[in-house]
Design a protein around this motif. Structure first.
Motif, PDB file in Angstrom:
ATOM      1  N   TYR A  38       0.845  -1.194   0.000  1.00  0.00           N
ATOM      2  CA  TYR A  38       0.000   0.000   0.000  1.00  0.00           C
ATOM      3  C   TYR A  38       0.880   1.244   0.000  1.00  0.00           C
ATOM      4  CZ  TYR A  38      -3.408   3.504   1.343  1.00  0.00           C
ATOM      5  OH  TYR A  38      -4.200   4.628   1.378  1.00  0.00           O
ATOM      6  N   LEU A  39       0.644   2.139  -0.949  1.00  0.00           N
ATOM      7  CA  LEU A  39       1.424   3.372  -1.074  1.00  0.00           C
ATOM      8  C   LEU A  39       0.511   4.585  -1.202  1.00  0.00           C
ATOM      9  CD1 LEU A  39       4.155   2.023  -3.523  1.00  0.00           C
ATOM     10  CD2 LEU A  39       4.498   2.660  -1.126  1.00  0.00           C
ATOM     11  N   GLY A  40      -0.706   4.477  -0.709  1.00  0.00           N
ATOM     12  CA  GLY A  40      -1.671   5.560  -0.855  1.00  0.00           C
ATOM     13  C   GLY A  40      -1.692   6.506   0.333  1.00  0.00           C
ATOM     14  N   THR A  41      -2.858   7.088   0.567  1.00  0.00           N
ATOM     15  CA  THR A  41      -3.048   8.103   1.606  1.00  0.00           C
ATOM     16  C   THR A  41      -3.114   7.469   2.993  1.00  0.00           C
ATOM     17  OG1 THR A  41      -4.261   9.504   0.061  1.00  0.00           O
ATOM     18  CG2 THR A  41      -4.604   9.935   2.401  1.00  0.00           C
ATOM     19  N   VAL A  42      -2.618   8.199   3.997  1.00  0.00           N
ATOM     20  CA  VAL A  42      -2.736   7.781   5.394  1.00  0.00           C
ATOM     21  C   VAL A  42      -3.401   8.911   6.182  1.00  0.00           C
ATOM     22  CG1 VAL A  42      -1.511   7.107   7.498  1.00  0.00           C
ATOM     23  CG2 VAL A  42      -0.709   6.296   5.271  1.00  0.00           C
ATOM     24  N   ILE A  43      -4.335   8.548   7.054  1.00  0.00           N
ATOM     25  CA  ILE A  43      -5.025   9.501   7.915  1.00  0.00           C
ATOM     26  C   ILE A  43      -4.336   9.493   9.277  1.00  0.00           C
ATOM     27  CG2 ILE A  43      -7.231  10.090   8.995  1.00  0.00           C
ATOM     28  CD1 ILE A  43      -8.444   8.198   6.713  1.00  0.00           C
ATOM     29  N   CYS A  44      -3.917  10.663   9.762  1.00  0.00           N
ATOM     30  CA  CYS A  44      -3.244  10.778  11.067  1.00  0.00           C
ATOM     31  C   CYS A  44      -4.149  11.551  12.020  1.00  0.00           C
ATOM     32  CB  CYS A  44      -1.913  11.505  10.926  1.00  0.00           C
ATOM     33  SG  CYS A  44      -0.726  10.664   9.866  1.00  0.00           S
ATOM     34  N   ARG A 104       6.208   6.832  14.680  1.00  0.00           N
ATOM     35  CA  ARG A 104       6.426   7.524  13.408  1.00  0.00           C
ATOM     36  C   ARG A 104       5.947   6.666  12.248  1.00  0.00           C
ATOM     37  NH1 ARG A 104      10.823   8.624  16.736  1.00  0.00           N
ATOM     38  NH2 ARG A 104      11.393  10.836  16.911  1.00  0.00           N
ATOM     39  N   LEU A 105       5.803   7.294  11.096  1.00  0.00           N
ATOM     40  CA  LEU A 105       5.473   6.607   9.860  1.00  0.00           C
ATOM     41  C   LEU A 105       6.661   6.651   8.923  1.00  0.00           C
ATOM     42  CD1 LEU A 105       1.884   8.029   9.259  1.00  0.00           C
ATOM     43  CD2 LEU A 105       2.501   5.839  10.285  1.00  0.00           C
ATOM     44  N   ARG A 106       6.859   5.570   8.186  1.00  0.00           N
ATOM     45  CA  ARG A 106       7.947   5.491   7.211  1.00  0.00           C
ATOM     46  C   ARG A 106       7.382   4.979   5.892  1.00  0.00           C
ATOM     47  NH1 ARG A 106      10.067   8.628   9.992  1.00  0.00           N
ATOM     48  NH2 ARG A 106      11.847   8.296  11.383  1.00  0.00           N
ATOM     49  N   LYS A 107       8.003   5.383   4.795  1.00  0.00           N
ATOM     50  CA  LYS A 107       7.525   4.983   3.480  1.00  0.00           C
ATOM     51  C   LYS A 107       8.688   4.568   2.597  1.00  0.00           C
ATOM     52  CE  LYS A 107       4.883   6.653  -0.520  1.00  0.00           C
ATOM     53  NZ  LYS A 107       4.139   7.806  -1.098  1.00  0.00           N
ATOM     54  N   GLY A 108       8.499   3.508   1.819  1.00  0.00           N
ATOM     55  CA  GLY A 108       9.496   3.043   0.860  1.00  0.00           C
ATOM     56  C   GLY A 108       8.800   2.351  -0.287  1.00  0.00           C
ATOM     57  N   ASN A 109       9.575   1.748  -1.169  1.00  0.00           N
ATOM     58  CA  ASN A 109       8.996   1.068  -2.323  1.00  0.00           C
ATOM     59  C   ASN A 109       8.103  -0.101  -1.931  1.00  0.00           C
ATOM     60  OD1 ASN A 109      10.291   2.778  -4.108  1.00  0.00           O
ATOM     61  ND2 ASN A 109      12.108   1.477  -4.254  1.00  0.00           N
ATOM     62  N   LYS A 110       8.309  -0.642  -0.728  1.00  0.00           N
ATOM     63  CA  LYS A 110       7.555  -1.815  -0.292  1.00  0.00           C
ATOM     64  C   LYS A 110       6.350  -1.462   0.557  1.00  0.00           C
ATOM     65  CE  LYS A 110      11.473  -4.997  -0.581  1.00  0.00           C
ATOM     66  NZ  LYS A 110      12.286  -6.010   0.120  1.00  0.00           N
ATOM     67  N   VAL A 134       5.244  14.233  16.899  1.00  0.00           N
ATOM     68  CA  VAL A 134       6.235  13.323  16.314  1.00  0.00           C
ATOM     69  C   VAL A 134       5.608  12.539  15.167  1.00  0.00           C
ATOM     70  CG1 VAL A 134       7.636  11.268  16.764  1.00  0.00           C
ATOM     71  CG2 VAL A 134       7.609  13.153  18.414  1.00  0.00           C
ATOM     72  N   MET A 135       4.426  11.992  15.391  1.00  0.00           N
ATOM     73  CA  MET A 135       3.759  11.236  14.325  1.00  0.00           C
ATOM     74  C   MET A 135       3.465  12.118  13.120  1.00  0.00           C
ATOM     75  SD  MET A 135      -0.001   9.374  14.277  1.00  0.00           S
ATOM     76  CE  MET A 135      -0.845  10.921  14.652  1.00  0.00           C
ATOM     77  N   MET A 136       2.915  13.301  13.365  1.00  0.00           N
ATOM     78  CA  MET A 136       2.490  14.144  12.251  1.00  0.00           C
ATOM     79  C   MET A 136       3.671  14.732  11.485  1.00  0.00           C
ATOM     80  SD  MET A 136      -1.037  15.939  13.518  1.00  0.00           S
ATOM     81  CE  MET A 136      -2.537  14.934  13.602  1.00  0.00           C
ATOM     82  N   LYS A 137       4.758  15.040  12.172  1.00  0.00           N
ATOM     83  CA  LYS A 137       5.941  15.518  11.455  1.00  0.00           C
ATOM     84  C   LYS A 137       6.510  14.420  10.553  1.00  0.00           C
ATOM     85  CE  LYS A 137       7.352  19.088  14.749  1.00  0.00           C
ATOM     86  NZ  LYS A 137       8.359  19.506  15.758  1.00  0.00           N
ATOM     87  N   GLN A 140       6.906  14.577   6.428  1.00  0.00           N
ATOM     88  CA  GLN A 140       8.170  14.296   5.750  1.00  0.00           C
ATOM     89  C   GLN A 140       8.053  13.126   4.782  1.00  0.00           C
ATOM     90  OE1 GLN A 140      11.471  13.700   8.403  1.00  0.00           O
ATOM     91  NE2 GLN A 140      12.787  12.850   6.825  1.00  0.00           N
ATOM     92  N   GLU A 141       7.381  12.064   5.201  1.00  0.00           N
ATOM     93  CA  GLU A 141       7.348  10.833   4.411  1.00  0.00           C
ATOM     94  C   GLU A 141       6.226  10.808   3.375  1.00  0.00           C
ATOM     95  OE1 GLU A 141       9.481   8.019   4.849  1.00  0.00           O
ATOM     96  OE2 GLU A 141      10.677   9.357   6.094  1.00  0.00           O
ATOM     97  N   LEU A 142       5.082  11.406   3.714  1.00  0.00           N
ATOM     98  CA  LEU A 142       3.897  11.256   2.870  1.00  0.00           C
ATOM     99  C   LEU A 142       3.465  12.529   2.176  1.00  0.00           C
ATOM    100  CD1 LEU A 142       1.800   9.100   5.369  1.00  0.00           C
ATOM    101  CD2 LEU A 142       3.314   8.290   3.557  1.00  0.00           C
ATOM    102  N   GLY A 143       3.774  13.682   2.762  1.00  0.00           N
ATOM    103  CA  GLY A 143       3.418  14.960   2.152  1.00  0.00           C
ATOM    104  C   GLY A 143       1.929  15.076   1.896  1.00  0.00           C
ATOM    105  N   LYS A 144       1.566  15.402   0.656  1.00  0.00           N
ATOM    106  CA  LYS A 144       0.166  15.644   0.321  1.00  0.00           C
ATOM    107  C   LYS A 144      -0.672  14.366   0.316  1.00  0.00           C
ATOM    108  CE  LYS A 144       1.035  15.588  -4.688  1.00  0.00           C
ATOM    109  NZ  LYS A 144       0.976  16.401  -5.920  1.00  0.00           N
ATOM    110  N   LYS A 145      -0.041  13.214   0.393  1.00  0.00           N
ATOM    111  CA  LYS A 145      -0.802  11.954   0.456  1.00  0.00           C
ATOM    112  C   LYS A 145      -1.067  11.574   1.913  1.00  0.00           C
ATOM    113  CE  LYS A 145      -0.190   8.781  -2.667  1.00  0.00           C
ATOM    114  NZ  LYS A 145       0.353   7.755  -3.584  1.00  0.00           N
TER     115      LYS A 145
END
Length: 359
Positions: A167-173, A248-254, A275-278, A282-287
């Motif tokens: 999954y590489l879509g939107t995340v709700i925080c 925190r949230l992290r994002k990569g190709n996987k 901390v979570m929202m920053k 950084q990782e997700l931006g507009k998504k």
């Protein structure tokens, strides 16, 4: 490729795939259960399976059509689980030549509860499929049989593997504090079961988080769990930060996953909404979508502002419906929230903005 599965669960919809697998596994009798998306249902996997379980919602049949052809070619005993009672479901059963005993149709309401209610029928269908498998003979695969090994005296069932696309879509925080337990229940219970994943920081002593997450899970259509380190996010899942680690949230190709960090307080809180929202900024931006609910203090305002500056849509709960108008007030005053809403309108707002975001 993973080792061949004795029971292969195939579904286009990730939530349906998960729930069907959860309900099949107790009746697997020690067999290996593997859950895959339609793109991972290869001829090799289908041919190696002892039993294939196909699961579909009413709008899934076009996407599953190539899989139906592969299932017919593999000629494996097949159980069909359909959520919804459309003519397409009946046509699929006829096309696959699935007898009535191996076609389980449930209303497309609360699929988890519907499947639990018909557990005896599901167990009987699996037994029937196994009998059909015995009559069908060995699976046509070049993979050598795995040697049997003695099971330990006590062994917990291995969780089924899900090889769906990352999954590489939107995340709700969502961040909350005082009054947030009821506010979160209101918001989460208003979300669709296929909504984007939700990451939650609720200020709460660590010993209460498990019960809180369990209550949310029982009351909402989406799944709610305590987050663990390295947990992959998926639609229909909400994760609640544990009460003693920064989250925190992290994002990569996987995919997108959770990261649990230090135990030190930041801004007076562990976990901290900031901390979570920053990390989301950084990782997700507009998504990403950010929401600050009722709570005392100012935690979350900086993080929500970072999300807005990164292009995310952001909201804060209004004063009238907040138990404590602290965190939402600061978020509004510092222009971190692009909208202010009463509590009961937040779920609909989330649903609306996520439909407009890039996929």
């Amino acid at each position: 490729m993973s080792a061949p599965a004795d029971i292969l669960v195939v579904a286009l919809d990730p939530l349906l795939r998960k729930v069907v697998t959860e309900n099949v596994t107790p009746f697997a009798e020690g067999a290996t259960v593997l859950a895959v998306s339609q793109t991972r249902a290869t001829p090799e996997r289908l041919g190696a399976a002892a039993v294939v379980v196909l699961a579909a919602r009413d709008n899934d049949y076009t996407g599953l059509r190539p899989v139906f052809d592969l299932v017919k070619a593999a000629d494996r005993p097949t159980l069909l689980v359909t959520a919804g009672e459309s003519s397409e479901a009946r046509a699929a059963a006829a096309d696959l030549r699935i007898p009535g005993a191996l076609h389980i149709a449930i209303p497309e309401l609360d699929i988890r509860e519907e499947l639990r209610a018909i557990a005896p029928k599901l167990e009987a269908a699996l037994k029937q499929a196994r009998r059909d498998r015995a009559r069908a003979g060995p699976a046509p695969t070049a993979t050598p049989p795995r040697p049997a090994s003695p099971a330990p005296a006590v062994e917990k069932p291995r969780p089924p593997e899900d090889l769906g696309a990352p999954y590489l879509g939107t995340v709700i925080c969502i961040g909350a504090s005082t009054g947030g337990t009821d506010a979160l229940l209101t918001v989460l219970s208003g979300l669709d079961r296929n909504c984007p994943p939700v990451a939650i920081v609720q200020h709460m002593p660590k010993d209460y988080v498990a019960d809180f997450a369990s209550r949310l899970d029982q009351s909402c259509r989406i799944d709610v769990e305590i987050a663990h380190d390295g947990q992959a996010l998926r639609p229909g899942l909400a994760v609640v930060a544990p009460g003693d680690r920064q989250f925190r949230l992290r994002k990569g190709n996987k995919g997108i996953w959770t990261a649990l960090g230090e135990s030190e307080r930041i801004g007076g809180h562990c976990p901290a909404v900031d901390v979570m929202m920053k990390s989301a900024a950084q990782e997700l931006g507009k998504k990403s979508v950010g929401v600050i609910l009722t709570g005392m203090g100012r935690d979350g305002a900086e993080g929500l502002l970072a999300m807005r500056q990164a292009g995310a849509r952001t909201a804060a709960q209004d004063e009238e419906t907040s138990v404590v108008y602290g965190m939402p007030k600061v978020a509004f005053e510092e222009k971190a929230a692009d909208t202010v809403l009463p509590l009961k309108k937040i779920a609909n707002w989330i649903s609306g903005v996520t439909l407009q975001l890039p996929k």
